[in-house]
Enzyme design. Structure first.
Site, PDB file in Angstrom:
ATOM      1  N   ARG A   1      44.183  53.080  35.928  1.00 18.26           N
ATOM      2  CA  ARG A   1      42.831  53.604  36.632  1.00 18.26           C
ATOM      3  C   ARG A   1      43.038  54.986  37.178  1.00 18.26           C
ATOM      4  NH1 ARG A   1      44.687  48.470  40.041  1.00 18.26           N
ATOM      5  NH2 ARG A   1      46.649  49.034  39.048  1.00 18.26           N
TER       6      ARG A   1
ATOM      7  N   LYS B   1      56.951  39.006  43.112  1.00 16.08           N
ATOM      8  CA  LYS B   1      55.773  39.476  44.136  1.00 16.08           C
ATOM      9  C   LYS B   1      55.186  38.442  44.824  1.00 16.08           C
ATOM     10  CE  LYS B   1      53.808  43.196  40.923  1.00 16.08           C
ATOM     11  NZ  LYS B   1      52.676  43.453  40.018  1.00 16.08           N
TER      12      LYS B   1
ATOM     13  N   SER C   1      43.690  44.089  42.481  1.00 16.02           N
ATOM     14  CA  SER C   1      43.741  42.604  43.189  1.00 16.02           C
ATOM     15  C   SER C   1      44.067  42.563  44.618  1.00 16.02           C
ATOM     16  CB  SER C   1      44.970  41.740  42.298  1.00 16.02           C
ATOM     17  OG  SER C   1      44.611  41.734  40.917  1.00 16.02           O
TER      18      SER C   1
ATOM     19  N   HIS D   1      39.853  43.652  35.460  1.00 18.09           N
ATOM     20  CA  HIS D   1      40.764  43.132  34.272  1.00 18.09           C
ATOM     21  C   HIS D   1      39.700  42.599  33.183  1.00 18.09           C
ATOM     22  CE1 HIS D   1      43.512  42.086  37.789  1.00 18.09           C
ATOM     23  NE2 HIS D   1      44.189  43.211  37.104  1.00 18.09           N
TER      24      HIS D   1
HETATM   25  P1  ADP Z   1      50.784  44.162  37.307  1.00 16.28           P
HETATM   26  O1  ADP Z   1      51.185  42.974  38.355  1.00 16.28           O
HETATM   27  O2  ADP Z   1      51.471  44.008  35.765  1.00 16.28           O
HETATM   28  O3  ADP Z   1      50.466  45.333  37.629  1.00 16.28           O
HETATM   29  P2  ADP Z   1      47.923  43.499  37.553  1.00 16.28           P
HETATM   30  O4  ADP Z   1      47.435  42.031  37.423  1.00 16.28           O
HETATM   31  O5  ADP Z   1      47.999  44.247  38.877  1.00 16.28           O
HETATM   32  O6  ADP Z   1      49.315  43.344  36.952  1.00 16.28           O
HETATM   33  O7  ADP Z   1      47.157  44.370  36.434  1.00 16.28           O
HETATM   34  C1  ADP Z   1      47.269  44.241  35.268  1.00 16.28           C
HETATM   35  C2  ADP Z   1      46.779  45.416  34.299  1.00 16.28           C
HETATM   36  O8  ADP Z   1      45.556  45.593  34.466  1.00 16.28           O
HETATM   37  C3  ADP Z   1      47.573  46.580  34.679  1.00 16.28           C
HETATM   38  O9  ADP Z   1      47.999  47.427  33.571  1.00 16.28           O
HETATM   39  C4  ADP Z   1      46.748  47.450  35.549  1.00 16.28           C
HETATM   40  O10 ADP Z   1      46.966  48.790  35.574  1.00 16.28           O
HETATM   41  C5  ADP Z   1      45.506  46.994  34.997  1.00 16.28           C
HETATM   42  N1  ADP Z   1      44.424  46.927  36.076  1.00 16.28           N
HETATM   43  C6  ADP Z   1      44.274  46.459  37.173  1.00 16.28           C
HETATM   44  N2  ADP Z   1      43.104  46.846  37.865  1.00 16.28           N
HETATM   45  C7  ADP Z   1      42.328  47.401  36.781  1.00 16.28           C
HETATM   46  C8  ADP Z   1      41.079  48.036  37.144  1.00 16.28           C
HETATM   47  N3  ADP Z   1      40.343  47.896  38.271  1.00 16.28           N
HETATM   48  N4  ADP Z   1      40.596  48.512  35.751  1.00 16.28           N
HETATM   49  C9  ADP Z   1      41.337  48.658  34.634  1.00 16.28           C
HETATM   50  N5  ADP Z   1      42.515  48.393  34.611  1.00 16.28           N
HETATM   51  C10 ADP Z   1      43.160  47.659  35.653  1.00 16.28           C
END
Ligand code: ADP
Length: 166
Positions: free
Chosen positions: A91, A42, A129, A18
């Site tokens: 990703r 969630k 996460s 992130h």
């Molecule tokens: P959500 O619940 O909206 O999926 P997340 O917190 O899991 O929220 O992810 C937020 C954003 O960050 C999403 O667009 C996700 O694809 C991106 N993201 C999550 N992990 C990574 C990573 N390792 N590298 C790049 N982008 C990521």
């Protein structure tokens, strides 16, 4: 033209994947708001306040990045803070279908807001996460995937929950 972009997510918790996306977005736009979604459905491990506070501490060195919590429709929140761009991280191909669907719905709701995808760095394509939460739950070493403040937060949280909350 001053362009503000929003990078929305649950950030439960924020990982180095992130941070990498936020950092790159901060070089592309005048201002980046990290929108921490309440995501009640969630049932997040960290509270909204904890997720906001971690993201704020982690991104403090990025001058044009701020963090705000939001509930409900992302497009409504984006509009309310005069934001023209939504950033999402991609990703792998597995993210693609879902993200394109969301981007389409968001364009329908608010045609003036564009979705911009930022490709994850090679090193972080496997990182999420939920993987970090899983390693933490089983007492594995996830310290290279998160900022040290997140490690502290997990330790505090597990101490509060008692014997691994189970
Ligand atoms: P959500 O619940 O909206 O999926 P997340 O917190 O899991 O929220 O992810 C937020 C954003 O960050 C999403 O667009 C996700 O694809 C991106 N993201 C999550 N992990 C990574 C990573 N390792 N590298 C790049 N982008 C990521």
């Amino acid at each position: 033209m001053h362009v503000t972009a929003i990078y929305p997510g649950t950030f439960d918790p924020m990982t180095v994947g992130h941070t990498d996306v936020a950092e790159r977005a901060s070089r592309m736009f005048d201002e980046v708001v990290i929108g921490v979604a309440a995501s009640k459905r969630k049932n997040p491990f960290f509270s909204l306040e904890e997720r906001v506070s971690l993201a704020t501490e982690i991104t403090a060195p990025l001058g044009n990045v701020s963090v705000q919590p939001f509930e409900g429709l992302l497009m409504r929140f984006a509009k309310s803070i005069d934001c023209r761009v939504v950033i999402r991280g991609l990703r792998a191909i597995s993210d693609f279908d879902y993200e394109v669907q969301i981007a389409g719905v968001n364009r329908h709701l608010e045609p003036s807001v564009e979705t911009v995808f930022i490709a994850a760095s090679q090193d972080y394509t496997f990182l999420s996460s939920s993987i970090v939460r899983e390693i933490a739950r089983h007492e594995g070493d996830y310290s290279s995937f998160v900022h040290p403040v997140v490690v502290d937060a997990f330790q505090r949280k597990y101490a509060e929950l008692g014997e691994f909350g189970e």
